[in-house]
Write an enzyme that holds these catalytic residues in place. Structure first.
Site, PDB file in Angstrom:
ATOM      1  N   LYS A  22       0.878  -0.958   0.040  1.00  0.00           N
ATOM      2  CA  LYS A  22      -0.017   0.029   0.315  1.00  0.00           C
ATOM      3  C   LYS A  22       1.062   1.230  -0.071  1.00  0.00           C
ATOM      4  CE  LYS A  22      -1.754   1.324   4.447  1.00  0.00           C
ATOM      5  NZ  LYS A  22      -0.863   3.073   4.707  1.00  0.00           N
ATOM      6  N   ASN A  23       2.275   0.993   0.842  1.00  0.00           N
ATOM      7  CA  ASN A  23       2.621   2.248   0.916  1.00  0.00           C
ATOM      8  C   ASN A  23       3.895   2.400  -0.246  1.00  0.00           C
ATOM      9  OD1 ASN A  23       1.211   3.036   3.218  1.00  0.00           O
ATOM     10  ND2 ASN A  23       2.621   2.297   4.333  1.00  0.00           N
ATOM     11  N   ARG A  92      -4.574  11.093   4.709  1.00  0.00           N
ATOM     12  CA  ARG A  92      -3.415  12.011   4.706  1.00  0.00           C
ATOM     13  C   ARG A  92      -2.352  11.900   3.375  1.00  0.00           C
ATOM     14  NH1 ARG A  92      -1.505  13.932   9.452  1.00  0.00           N
ATOM     15  NH2 ARG A  92      -0.098  14.323   9.204  1.00  0.00           N
ATOM     16  N   CYS A 116      -3.906  13.193  13.454  1.00  0.00           N
ATOM     17  CA  CYS A 116      -3.965  11.936  12.812  1.00  0.00           C
ATOM     18  C   CYS A 116      -3.944  11.580  14.239  1.00  0.00           C
ATOM     19  CB  CYS A 116      -2.956  11.347  11.852  1.00  0.00           C
ATOM     20  SG  CYS A 116      -2.678   9.928  11.889  1.00  0.00           S
ATOM     21  N   ARG A 121       1.562  14.088  13.861  1.00  0.00           N
ATOM     22  CA  ARG A 121       2.140  14.266  12.397  1.00  0.00           C
ATOM     23  C   ARG A 121       2.330  15.025  11.623  1.00  0.00           C
ATOM     24  NH1 ARG A 121      -0.846   8.860   9.971  1.00  0.00           N
ATOM     25  NH2 ARG A 121       1.840   8.748   8.262  1.00  0.00           N
ATOM     26  N   ASP A 307       5.422  -0.047  12.215  1.00  0.00           N
ATOM     27  CA  ASP A 307       3.685  -0.707  11.341  1.00  0.00           C
ATOM     28  C   ASP A 307       3.317  -1.430  11.626  1.00  0.00           C
ATOM     29  OD1 ASP A 307       3.089   2.094  10.538  1.00  0.00           O
ATOM     30  OD2 ASP A 307       3.846   1.302   8.192  1.00  0.00           O
ATOM     31  N   ILE A 329       8.540   6.877  17.531  1.00  0.00           N
ATOM     32  CA  ILE A 329       7.959   7.638  15.816  1.00  0.00           C
ATOM     33  C   ILE A 329       6.978   8.217  15.621  1.00  0.00           C
ATOM     34  CG2 ILE A 329       7.537   6.963  13.268  1.00  0.00           C
ATOM     35  CD1 ILE A 329      10.079   4.493  14.022  1.00  0.00           C
ATOM     36  N   ARG A 399      -8.656   0.152   5.301  1.00  0.00           N
ATOM     37  CA  ARG A 399      -7.643   0.941   4.649  1.00  0.00           C
ATOM     38  C   ARG A 399      -6.345   0.389   4.281  1.00  0.00           C
ATOM     39  NH1 ARG A 399      -6.862   6.504   7.639  1.00  0.00           N
ATOM     40  NH2 ARG A 399      -5.439   6.086   5.582  1.00  0.00           N
TER      41      ARG A 399
HETATM   42  N1  EPU Z   1       7.696  14.056  10.328  1.00  0.00           N
HETATM   43  C1  EPU Z   1       7.961  15.116  10.934  1.00  0.00           C
HETATM   44  N2  EPU Z   1       6.952  16.659   9.668  1.00  0.00           N
HETATM   45  C2  EPU Z   1       7.452  15.610   8.477  1.00  0.00           C
HETATM   46  C3  EPU Z   1       7.180  14.388   8.373  1.00  0.00           C
HETATM   47  C4  EPU Z   1       7.165  13.527   9.473  1.00  0.00           C
HETATM   48  O1  EPU Z   1       8.184  15.703  11.793  1.00  0.00           O
HETATM   49  O2  EPU Z   1       7.591  16.532   8.294  1.00  0.00           O
HETATM   50  C5  EPU Z   1       7.794  12.911  11.328  1.00  0.00           C
HETATM   51  C6  EPU Z   1       6.972  12.098  12.314  1.00  0.00           C
HETATM   52  O3  EPU Z   1       5.723  13.260  12.756  1.00  0.00           O
HETATM   53  C7  EPU Z   1       7.387  10.503  12.522  1.00  0.00           C
HETATM   54  C8  EPU Z   1       9.054  10.429  11.847  1.00  0.00           C
HETATM   55  O4  EPU Z   1       8.744  12.125  11.428  1.00  0.00           O
HETATM   56  O5  EPU Z   1       7.805  11.202  14.247  1.00  0.00           O
HETATM   57  C9  EPU Z   1       8.223   9.834  10.631  1.00  0.00           C
HETATM   58  O6  EPU Z   1       7.498  10.006   9.689  1.00  0.00           O
HETATM   59  P1  EPU Z   1       7.487   9.901   8.461  1.00  0.00           P
HETATM   60  O7  EPU Z   1       6.963  10.916   7.535  1.00  0.00           O
HETATM   61  O8  EPU Z   1       8.340   8.714   7.709  1.00  0.00           O
HETATM   62  O9  EPU Z   1       5.990   8.991   8.099  1.00  0.00           O
HETATM   63  P2  EPU Z   1       4.580   8.800   6.713  1.00  0.00           P
HETATM   64  O10 EPU Z   1       5.785   9.225   5.499  1.00  0.00           O
HETATM   65  O11 EPU Z   1       4.318  10.347   6.806  1.00  0.00           O
HETATM   66  C10 EPU Z   1       5.167   6.449   6.124  1.00  0.00           C
HETATM   67  C11 EPU Z   1       3.870   5.450   6.540  1.00  0.00           C
HETATM   68  C12 EPU Z   1       2.988   4.950   7.785  1.00  0.00           C
HETATM   69  C13 EPU Z   1       4.591   3.888   8.456  1.00  0.00           C
HETATM   70  C14 EPU Z   1       5.711   5.601   8.649  1.00  0.00           C
HETATM   71  C15 EPU Z   1       6.954   4.952   9.036  1.00  0.00           C
HETATM   72  C16 EPU Z   1       2.426   6.384   4.209  1.00  0.00           C
HETATM   73  C17 EPU Z   1       1.574   6.202   3.554  1.00  0.00           C
HETATM   74  N3  EPU Z   1       2.724   6.294   5.745  1.00  0.00           N
HETATM   75  O12 EPU Z   1       4.458   7.790   7.336  1.00  0.00           O
HETATM   76  O13 EPU Z   1       2.333   3.954   7.847  1.00  0.00           O
HETATM   77  O14 EPU Z   1       4.046   4.190   9.644  1.00  0.00           O
HETATM   78  O15 EPU Z   1       6.356   6.560   7.168  1.00  0.00           O
HETATM   79  O16 EPU Z   1       7.442   4.481   8.488  1.00  0.00           O
HETATM   80  O17 EPU Z   1       3.771   5.660   3.971  1.00  0.00           O
HETATM   81  C18 EPU Z   1       0.417   2.498   8.225  1.00  0.00           C
HETATM   82  O18 EPU Z   1       0.296   2.342   7.063  1.00  0.00           O
HETATM   83  O19 EPU Z   1      -0.316   2.169   9.062  1.00  0.00           O
HETATM   84  C19 EPU Z   1       1.692   4.335   8.480  1.00  0.00           C
HETATM   85  C20 EPU Z   1       0.596   4.834   9.229  1.00  0.00           C
END
Ligand code: EPU
Length: 420
Positions: A22-23, A92, A116, A121, A307, A329, A399
């Site tokens: 998915k991701n 998101r 969220c 986030r 995850d 995280i 989802r």
């Molecule tokens: N963060 C920031 N600023 C940003 C973006 C992220 O501070 O602009 C912080 C976040 O708050 C968090 C850390 O950085 O503390 C890591 O977040 P990341 O950006 O890596 O997560 P994401 O891209 O929002 C994706 C997956 C998540 C998964 C995380 C970590 C998708 C759509 N979502 O989220 O998946 O937990 O990477 O591996 O790819 C899920 O599938 O259930 C899910 C939540």
């Protein structure tokens, strides 16, 4: 709202196939907006989030049809520049259109996602990455508004307070593939989904080196073309099925996996007592012993994934001793804890960790899903619990897990969906 009813206690046995990730599908669908052409994307998981992204692409003017596990996309012709709140608030990851739109149109208006269930986030790093390429970005009326006459390659440090960001790395990479000159992303996320998106972009003609390391180098190209691409297997679904097999003392062969992507999960499952063997694209999980306690701390890839934290917490509620599970995280990713307590688990949450004192059995109860992985944790607990578990709000599970009740039933679980 649909519910799952589970009669716990059945061993899972047999073979099951993992769907596509998915991701990485989400950003890859968004990335088709980078150019005007046709694409065929295979191994798409038929889950709710993917259909939300389909609606985002359609709203922008692209045409997309999904037949079985293949998406046929046509991004020729005019496209719009706005991803509205109605869609972004549902998912998101709709923000993944920001990078492709600013690259293709020099303009994007994307709703800020808002709150969220698993934490605040922020998306400051996405904004930082795209700003560094020369875009002018402001937040107005709840929307990110971005303009750029030309995007210029740049050296971008993307490390945030909580480490690297998967989403910001991917969004910045997508925005930079057609920028003038060379972009370097430092402190890039190394997750397999980042590599999958880079491989897709390379197949479209992008010049990207270093994806999968913490330094990605992108040399801007003038144009990209459509392509056919196959998404990698979903490592979190593979991990979730691994834990389901272990908690039910099952014997399951999980096919269509990339064993290297799930090494940290497999190592932990072995540590708690499972026998796991693997081949090129499968793993076999057999659990005959009692569950041993262990400690887990989530970290970016190749560490133990956040995850999988909730699902492992369910598994450890039945361990013979005390375990500690830490997740820094996402600050609120413990919504499954009070629900598991309702099923008889002995859990104590302290800021960013949970102390788990194993109990001899869980008992079925009415519980509520709160986010995707917390729901998977409740499903896993229900499979092992004595009696009936009723999980409400299972749209969260839908989802990210395709037809999970049918696939678990084929493995011997007693689970059905109550449509309401
Ligand atoms: N963060 C920031 N600023 C940003 C973006 C992220 O501070 O602009 C912080 C976040 O708050 C968090 C850390 O950085 O503390 C890591 O977040 P990341 O950006 O890596 O997560 P994401 O891209 O929002 C994706 C997956 C998540 C998964 C995380 C970590 C998708 C759509 N979502 O989220 O998946 O937990 O990477 O591996 O790819 C899920 O599938 O259930 C899910 C939540």
């Amino acid at each position: 709202m649909d519910k799952f009813i589970i009669e716990g206690g059945n061993k899972l046995e047999g073979e099951v196939e993992v769907k596509g990730a998915k991701n990485s599908t989400l950003p890859i669908l968004a990335a088709t907006l980078l150019t005007e052409d046709k694409f065929i994307i295979e191994n798409i998981p038929r889950v709710r989030d993917i259909f939300t992204m389909k609606r985002v692409l359609e709203t922008l003017g692209a045409s997309i049809s999904i037949k079985k596990d293949t998406a046929y996309i046509d991004t020729r012709g005019a496209i719009g520049y706005e991803a509205p709140y109605e869609l972004v608030k549902q998912m998101r990851a709709s923000y993944y259109v920001l990078g492709p739109l600013i690259s293709r149109l020099g303009r994007a208006r994307v709703s800020l996602p808002g709150g969220c269930a698993i934490g605040s986030r922020p998306i400051d790093l996405h904004i930082k990455g795209i700003k560094a390429l020369g875009a002018d970005i402001s937040v107005v009326h709840g929307y990110i508004e971005a303009y750029a006459e030309n995007l210029e390659g740049s050296n971008i440090q993307l490390k945030g307070a909580s480490g690297p960001s998967v989403g910001a790395t991917i969004n910045t990479m997508m925005a930079s593939v057609k920028a003038n000159g060379v972009t370097i992303i430092e402190s890039a996320a190394k997750e397999p989904e980042v590599v999958d998106v880079a491989d897709f972009l390379i197949k479209c003609g992008a010049e990207i080196k270093g994806a999968g390391s913490n330094r990605i180098e992108i040399k801007g190209v003038d144009n990209l073309s459509g392509c056919e691409y196959r998404i990698i297997p979903d490592r979190i679904e593979a991990g979730t099925l691994t834990v389901a097999a272990a908690i039910t003392k099952g014997d399951v062969v999980i096919k269509n996996v990339e064993p290297i992507h799930i090494e940290a999960i497999v190592d932990k499952t072995k540590e708690i007592g499972a026998d796991i063997s693997s081949g090129e694209d499968w793993i076999a999980v057999k659990m005959t012993s009692e569950i041993k306690p262990t400690n887990i701390e989530t970290s970016p890839y190749p560490g133990f994934p956040t995850d999988m934290q909730a699902q492992f917490t369910s598994l450890l509620t039945l361990a013979d001793g005390i375990s500690i599970v830490k997740d820094k995280i996402f600050e609120e990713r413990f919504m499954h804890v009070p629900e598991l307590v309702r099923m008889g688990a002995n859990l104590k949450r302290e800021s960013d960790y949970v102390i788990i004192k194993g109990v001899p059995y869980l008992s079925g109860a009415q519980v509520m899903a709160s986010d995707l992985r917390a729901s998977a944790a409740l499903l896993i607990a229900g499979l092992a619990a004595q009696g009936t578990t009723e999980i409400s709000r299972i749209y969260h599970i839908d989802r990210g897990y395709e037809n999970i009740e049918e696939r678990l039933s084929k493995l011997g679980a007693s689970i059905w969906r109550l449509r309401e």
